[in-house]
Design a protein around this motif. Structure first.
Motif, PDB file in Angstrom:
ATOM      1  N   TRP A 153       0.769  -1.309  -0.201  1.00 31.99           N
ATOM      2  CA  TRP A 153       0.073   0.114   0.166  1.00 31.99           C
ATOM      3  C   TRP A 153       0.847   1.526  -0.328  1.00 31.99           C
ATOM      4  O   TRP A 153       0.848   2.494  -0.837  1.00 31.99           O
ATOM      5  N   ALA A 154       2.031   1.289   0.618  1.00 29.11           N
ATOM      6  CA  ALA A 154       2.377   2.725   1.056  1.00 29.11           C
ATOM      7  C   ALA A 154       3.492   2.527  -0.604  1.00 29.11           C
ATOM      8  O   ALA A 154       3.480   4.129  -1.170  1.00 29.11           O
ATOM      9  N   PHE A 181      -5.125  12.340  -1.022  1.00 29.49           N
ATOM     10  CA  PHE A 181      -4.311  11.502  -2.017  1.00 29.49           C
ATOM     11  C   PHE A 181      -5.285  10.689  -2.433  1.00 29.49           C
ATOM     12  O   PHE A 181      -6.716  11.122  -2.362  1.00 29.49           O
ATOM     13  N   SER A 182      -5.667  10.174  -3.494  1.00 26.25           N
ATOM     14  CA  SER A 182      -7.004   9.309  -4.724  1.00 26.25           C
ATOM     15  C   SER A 182      -8.083   8.423  -3.756  1.00 26.25           C
ATOM     16  O   SER A 182      -7.618   8.573  -2.853  1.00 26.25           O
ATOM     17  N   ASP A 183      -8.726   8.951  -4.415  1.00 29.83           N
ATOM     18  CA  ASP A 183      -9.944   7.843  -3.611  1.00 29.83           C
ATOM     19  C   ASP A 183      -9.911   6.417  -3.709  1.00 29.83           C
ATOM     20  O   ASP A 183     -10.619   6.275  -2.993  1.00 29.83           O
ATOM     21  N   ALA A 184      -8.885   6.436  -4.645  1.00 32.08           N
ATOM     22  CA  ALA A 184      -8.893   4.699  -5.277  1.00 32.08           C
ATOM     23  C   ALA A 184      -7.633   4.374  -3.956  1.00 32.08           C
ATOM     24  O   ALA A 184      -8.096   2.807  -3.767  1.00 32.08           O
ATOM     25  N   LEU A 185      -6.478   5.352  -3.560  1.00 33.74           N
ATOM     26  CA  LEU A 185      -6.083   4.740  -2.545  1.00 33.74           C
ATOM     27  C   LEU A 185      -6.173   4.851  -1.373  1.00 33.74           C
ATOM     28  O   LEU A 185      -6.313   3.724  -0.365  1.00 33.74           O
ATOM     29  N   MET A 186      -7.264   5.571  -0.699  1.00 32.56           N
ATOM     30  CA  MET A 186      -8.012   5.665   0.797  1.00 32.56           C
ATOM     31  C   MET A 186      -8.806   4.068   0.323  1.00 32.56           C
ATOM     32  O   MET A 186      -9.045   3.863   1.572  1.00 32.56           O
ATOM     33  N   SER A 207      -8.313   1.170  -0.804  1.00 30.21           N
ATOM     34  CA  SER A 207      -7.743   0.472  -0.213  1.00 30.21           C
ATOM     35  C   SER A 207      -7.622  -0.085   1.171  1.00 30.21           C
ATOM     36  O   SER A 207      -7.296  -0.795   1.757  1.00 30.21           O
ATOM     37  N   TYR A 208      -7.018   1.865   1.784  1.00 24.24           N
ATOM     38  CA  TYR A 208      -6.373   1.726   2.568  1.00 24.24           C
ATOM     39  C   TYR A 208      -7.827   0.451   3.969  1.00 24.24           C
ATOM     40  O   TYR A 208      -7.368   0.435   4.361  1.00 24.24           O
ATOM     41  N   LYS A 209      -8.941   1.552   3.304  1.00 21.45           N
ATOM     42  CA  LYS A 209     -10.139   0.921   4.391  1.00 21.45           C
ATOM     43  C   LYS A 209     -10.442  -0.451   4.204  1.00 21.45           C
ATOM     44  O   LYS A 209     -10.831  -1.051   4.612  1.00 21.45           O
ATOM     45  N   TYR A 260      -7.208   1.325   9.277  1.00 20.48           N
ATOM     46  CA  TYR A 260      -7.647   2.187  10.567  1.00 20.48           C
ATOM     47  C   TYR A 260      -8.374   1.059  11.186  1.00 20.48           C
ATOM     48  O   TYR A 260      -8.368   1.905  12.398  1.00 20.48           O
ATOM     49  N   ARG A 261      -8.678  -0.080  11.203  1.00 19.52           N
ATOM     50  CA  ARG A 261      -8.807  -0.508  12.693  1.00 19.52           C
ATOM     51  C   ARG A 261      -7.466  -0.907  14.009  1.00 19.52           C
ATOM     52  O   ARG A 261      -8.693  -1.879  14.300  1.00 19.52           O
ATOM     53  N   LEU A 262      -6.986  -0.667  13.587  1.00 19.61           N
ATOM     54  CA  LEU A 262      -5.735  -1.334  13.786  1.00 19.61           C
ATOM     55  C   LEU A 262      -5.590  -1.312  15.038  1.00 19.61           C
ATOM     56  O   LEU A 262      -5.382  -2.407  16.121  1.00 19.61           O
TER      57      LEU A 262
END
Length: 236
Positions: A23-24, A40-45, A47-49, A54-56
């Motif tokens: 991801w990085a 950052f792009s919607d696509a990258l974020m 993928s993050y979700k 974010y739940r780590l």
């Protein structure tokens, strides 16, 4: 943590260091465009979700692995090798949803159950007025990192609580604020840390976190709080 060691809890969330690195690298590949757009792009974020980064630090009750802070920071460092702005957001979302775990259970379920990204600005700049059982919030806050892709935001204000005024974080949905796209900096341009404004937004009393009380006691003002539900690194 080894290269292929998973971080997991009851198979609800499993993340490897290689997964985070991939991801990085994707963030690094789009950094020129992200700096032009100041986000950052919607696509990258997306993928993050989808990968649940974010739940780590999220409490177990709400599907998080409650990862050790040291393991979490190693992952942040992995991202930072490729992009400091991506590392900022990678760290920011998990850390800055932690306060929601100190709200009453029904509000925790509402926020965590929506599975949306949470951001905040703690500085108590908001104008707060009593309105029935709740309050009305107005004001402007700067440096709302990650707000462009968030669903919830906590905003600071001094609230006239029954026991006296106190700096508080007031939780509302991001679509209740105006995002002012004024983030134009040399550093961390891609974080989208814009200004936000709201006017006369109603906030229910159980969506308010009294910061001084919570900091001094480690407990929120609610009777249905389980200390084991505190985010990773915040247990007594």
């Amino acid at each position: 943590m080894g290269k292929h060691d998973p971080i997991s809890f009851e198979k609800r969330l499993t993340i490897t260091k290689d997964q985070v690195k991939a991801w990085a690298q994707a963030a690094e590949a789009e950094i020129s465009e992200a700096e032009k757009n100041c986000q950052f792009s919607d696509a990258l974020m997306k993928s993050y979700k989808e990968q649940g980064f974010y739940r780590l630090l999220r409490p177990w009750r709400h599907g998080g692995p409650s990862v050790r802070p040291t393991a979490f920071m190693e992952l942040v460092r992995t991202v930072g090798y490729h992009s400091s702005a991506a590392a900022w957001l990678f760290y920011f979302y998990p850390i800055h949803e932690a306060w929601a775990a100190y709200l009453p259970q029904n509000r925790q379920e509402e926020i965590f159950g929506s599975d949306g990204l949470v951001v905040d600005v703690f500085t108590p700049l908001g104008k707060v007025e009593k309105d029935g059982e709740g309050y009305r919030l107005s004001g402007e806050w700067k440096f709302a990192s990650g707000v462009m892709h968030s669903e919830w935001i906590g905003l600071g204000g001094v609230v006239p609580l029954p026991d006296g005024p106190q700096p508080c974080l007031m939780a509302i949905r991001t679509d209740q604020v105006e995002i002012v796209k004024n983030w134009d900096t040399l550093g961390l341009r891609s974080t989208g840390s814009n200004c936000v404004r709201c006017e006369n937004v109603y906030v229910a009393p159980d969506m308010i976190l009294p910061l001084a009380t919570t900091a001094s006691t480690g407990m929120p003002q609610t009777t249905d709080f389980d200390p084991e539900d505190r985010p990773a690194g915040m247990q007594a």
